[in-house]
Each structure stands twice: as C-alpha cells, then as structure tokens.
Design an enzyme around this catalytic site. Sequence first.
Site, mmCIF file in Angstrom:
data_model
loop_
_atom_site.group_PDB
_atom_site.id
_atom_site.type_symbol
_atom_site.label_atom_id
_atom_site.label_comp_id
_atom_site.label_asym_id
_atom_site.label_seq_id
_atom_site.Cartn_x
_atom_site.Cartn_y
_atom_site.Cartn_z
ATOM 1 C CG LEU A 270 1.175 8.137 -1.085
ATOM 2 C CD1 LEU A 270 1.463 6.871 -2.015
ATOM 3 C CD2 LEU A 270 2.163 9.045 -1.525
ATOM 4 C CG HIS B 21 -6.509 12.268 0.251
ATOM 5 N ND1 HIS B 21 -5.816 12.818 -1.130
ATOM 6 C CD2 HIS B 21 -6.690 11.188 0.003
ATOM 7 C CE1 HIS B 21 -5.807 11.797 -1.728
ATOM 8 N NE2 HIS B 21 -6.442 10.646 -1.159
ATOM 9 C CG HIS C 261 -11.073 9.302 1.539
ATOM 10 N ND1 HIS C 261 -10.700 9.960 0.316
ATOM 11 C CD2 HIS C 261 -10.277 8.360 1.599
ATOM 12 C CE1 HIS C 261 -9.689 9.293 0.039
ATOM 13 N NE2 HIS C 261 -9.412 8.326 0.737
ATOM 14 C CG HIS D 226 -8.807 3.392 2.334
ATOM 15 N ND1 HIS D 226 -8.801 2.968 1.035
ATOM 16 C CD2 HIS D 226 -8.654 4.781 2.255
ATOM 17 C CE1 HIS D 226 -8.358 4.179 0.222
ATOM 18 N NE2 HIS D 226 -8.139 5.265 1.287
ATOM 19 C CG LEU D 227 -14.621 0.448 6.279
ATOM 20 C CD1 LEU D 227 -16.091 0.513 6.083
ATOM 21 C CD2 LEU D 227 -14.080 0.699 7.630
ATOM 22 N NE ARG D 228 -6.539 -1.021 3.523
ATOM 23 C CZ ARG D 228 -6.116 -0.022 2.895
ATOM 24 N NH1 ARG D 228 -6.718 0.367 1.658
ATOM 25 N NH2 ARG D 228 -5.229 0.708 3.384
ATOM 26 C CB ALA E 208 0.910 5.222 1.309
ATOM 27 C CG ASP F 118 -6.688 8.517 3.005
ATOM 28 O OD1 ASP F 118 -7.454 7.537 2.540
ATOM 29 O OD2 ASP F 118 -5.735 9.208 2.438
ATOM 30 C CG ASN G 175 -8.055 1.619 -2.047
ATOM 31 O OD1 ASN G 175 -9.227 1.498 -1.616
ATOM 32 N ND2 ASN G 175 -7.004 2.026 -2.144
ATOM 33 C CG HIS H 286 -1.531 -0.631 4.892
ATOM 34 N ND1 HIS H 286 -1.732 -1.183 3.600
ATOM 35 C CD2 HIS H 286 -1.709 0.869 4.431
ATOM 36 C CE1 HIS H 286 -2.061 -0.117 2.728
ATOM 37 N NE2 HIS H 286 -2.125 0.999 3.150
ATOM 38 C CG HIS I 143 -5.213 9.839 -5.187
ATOM 39 N ND1 HIS I 143 -4.904 9.381 -3.814
ATOM 40 C CD2 HIS I 143 -3.936 10.366 -5.389
ATOM 41 C CE1 HIS I 143 -3.700 9.382 -3.466
ATOM 42 N NE2 HIS I 143 -3.020 10.119 -4.508
ATOM 43 C CE LYS J 63 -9.808 8.413 -4.714
ATOM 44 N NZ LYS J 63 -9.321 7.998 -3.252
HETATM 45 O O1 DOR Z 1 -2.071 6.831 2.389
HETATM 46 C C1 DOR Z 1 -3.032 6.333 1.422
HETATM 47 N N1 DOR Z 1 -3.244 5.152 1.648
HETATM 48 N N2 DOR Z 1 -3.409 7.229 0.568
HETATM 49 C C2 DOR Z 1 -4.083 6.501 -0.346
HETATM 50 O O2 DOR Z 1 -4.415 7.213 -1.238
HETATM 51 C C3 DOR Z 1 -4.541 5.221 -0.390
HETATM 52 C C4 DOR Z 1 -4.574 4.655 1.047
HETATM 53 C C5 DOR Z 1 -4.510 3.126 1.019
HETATM 54 O O3 DOR Z 1 -5.556 2.700 0.436
HETATM 55 O O4 DOR Z 1 -4.102 2.895 1.662
HETATM 56 ZN ZN ZN Z 2 -7.796 7.211 0.460
#
Ligand code: DOR
Ligand code: ZN
Length: 346
Positions: free
Chosen positions: A220, A175, A14, A16-18, A264, A248, A42, A252, A137, A100
Amino acid sequence: MTDTLTLRSPDDWHLHLRDGAMLRAVAPETARHFARAIIMPNLVPPVVTGAQAAAYRERILAALPDGTSFQPLMTLYLTEDTNPDDLAKAHADGLIMAVKLYPAGATTNSASGVADFDKVRPVLERMAEIGCPLCVHGEVVDSDVDIFDREAVFIDRVLDPIRRATPDLRVVMEHITTKQGVDYAAEGGASLGATITTHHLVINRNHILAGGIKPHYYCLPVAKREEHRLALRKAATSGDPSYFLGTDSAPHTDANKLLPCGCAGCFTATNTLSILAEVFEQDNALDKLEAFTSLNGPRFYGLPANTDTITLTKGDPVKYPDQIETTDGPVTVFDPMMPLHWRVTT
Ligand code: DOR
Ligand code: ZN
C-alpha cells in the site's frame, strides 16, 4: 561501457524495521549499504512519544552487527491526541526527525492514525513553526473511493487543503504511486518532497493480479496502471530534487503475507540498490542515480549528504536469496523479475 559506479552513500527516507526478532533479521540488510534511514513508527503499540522513539532507536542500534555505522532517524506517529508541546520538545531534543501521518485505517497498524484532520491542525501549525517535516501516507480510506483512486483523491481532498492552510509546513508525500502524485510534487516548491519506492518503479497492477494473485507484490499504496509506473520512473530518473528514495521496505513473514487477508508490504532492503541501478541503466540515467539515492533526500531534510561512498560494479547476474530467515519465519525478498547485473562491491 560504464561498469563501476561510485555514489555518495545512500539513505533510505522511508523504512520499516519492526521490532524484536524481525528487527534483528532486517536491520542488517539495510545497514549493510545505507548510511541513514527514516524509521517508520507503526509498531504495535505505535511510537508516539520522544521517549519511545529514543528507546526504539537504541533497540535498532543493538540489532546491528558490531562496527556498523548506521544512523536511524526517528519519527513519531501522529494521533489525534498528539500534544504540540511534547512533539516540539522531542524535536528540539533531537529525538525525532519527522512526524508520520497515517489516515486511520489506511494501512498496517494505522488504527491509531488520524480520522479527523481538523483535530491535528494545531500540531501541524506547530510543526510548521519549528520546521519539523510531516511524512504523509497519502490515501483516503473512504470505502466508496476505489482503491486505485485513493491517492489522487487524497491529494485533492486532504493534502492540498492542509498545505494551503499551513503553507510553511514541510511535507513529504511518501511512496507516491501515481502520475497525479508526481505532478503535485513537482509543483510544490522547496517545502514539498516525494519519496518513491524501488518496487513501484518495477511493478504495475498487472504484476499483482494477472495470471494468478501475487501476494508478495501487494503493498500500500497498491501499484497502479503502467502509465503511472512510467511517470514514477521518469520522476525518479530525472534528477529533480523533489524526488528521493524511500524504499518502504516492509517485511512481513510469509505466513502473514500468504493469508486470505494478507499483509501489505514488499521487502526490498536486500536487493534495492541492485534493482535501482538496473532501472536507472535501462532508462539511460545512471548519472542521476546518486541524486535519487544520496543527494535529494538530505537536501530536503536539511542534512549534509554522506561523505563516504559505495561502489557498484556491473558483471554477471547477482543472485540474492529468495528469502531471509527470521526466528518468526521466512520473509520473501522482492523479486524484480529481471536479472540484476549491478552489485555493491565496496
Ligand atoms: O505496503 C505497506 N506496508 N504500506 C504501508 O503503508 C505500511 C507497510 C507496513 O508497515 O507493512
Ligand atoms: Zn511505509
């Protein structure tokens, strides 16, 4: 005393690479040590078609230094408009590994997620038929449900009914943060797995809120009471195949974290393996680390474990950067609040 540890190369189930500048900054942090990762969809706009997943995969590969062997495993973002045939084709074509489910409004860029779970029933049935896993989620979004209860309520009100209605659907509880999540995953049999993040093994809600608010610990699902953190530690270090690593890691920029309404996410890609080794050693479970990072995930997803290995070596505390730089601004690396003695040496 054990001072080296060789593991099959780990995978992150799990991540996130953006995109764009952030992708270029964070992808090498994961690819340095991890062989594969499930990539969250996302983005803005979200990854909703097989073609978008394939294009995103190419952008990820292009962001890696030459010679890196890292396999992004792509996912589609489930919406109420997802077409079962399109999804099945993307899966059959090998463009996606999983789908997802974000409840609409639950977290970052989840506005296009699912509000009415009945609307996605045909898609879920099709996924069960074709063996495509659903990554969930697991939080309700109802404003009358306390944020610390949203995972447990989701299990009762949404997840359990979905699994009863679609028993062949393979589901990953992403998560998990509660004892209820740990217990539900334990009873779910081979069609149910659960990922656990690095940071939820380290922080409880006091770390976010006591003695001043710590935006870099806000994620989150939000970290819960200490008893829940201890249940997660017990699950992760048990070797039980139901549980596997999904960091996860969610970058940011500091500018976006340090706001009156901050984003988050904890960014752990840089130091995750050092933190995990420390945690497992503290719990006398270094012999279970490989199951958590490298064996249980592939087993759930029906993939072979990686054949190459990494070695961690114990020594003087390792200093990681406080932040990594991106052209959009710095991203703070998760502070585990403890010295880390294990580093990846090969
Ligand atoms: O803390 C989190 N950040 N929880 C998530 O479910 C999404 C993630 C994000 O994409 O920043
Ligand atoms: Zn996530």
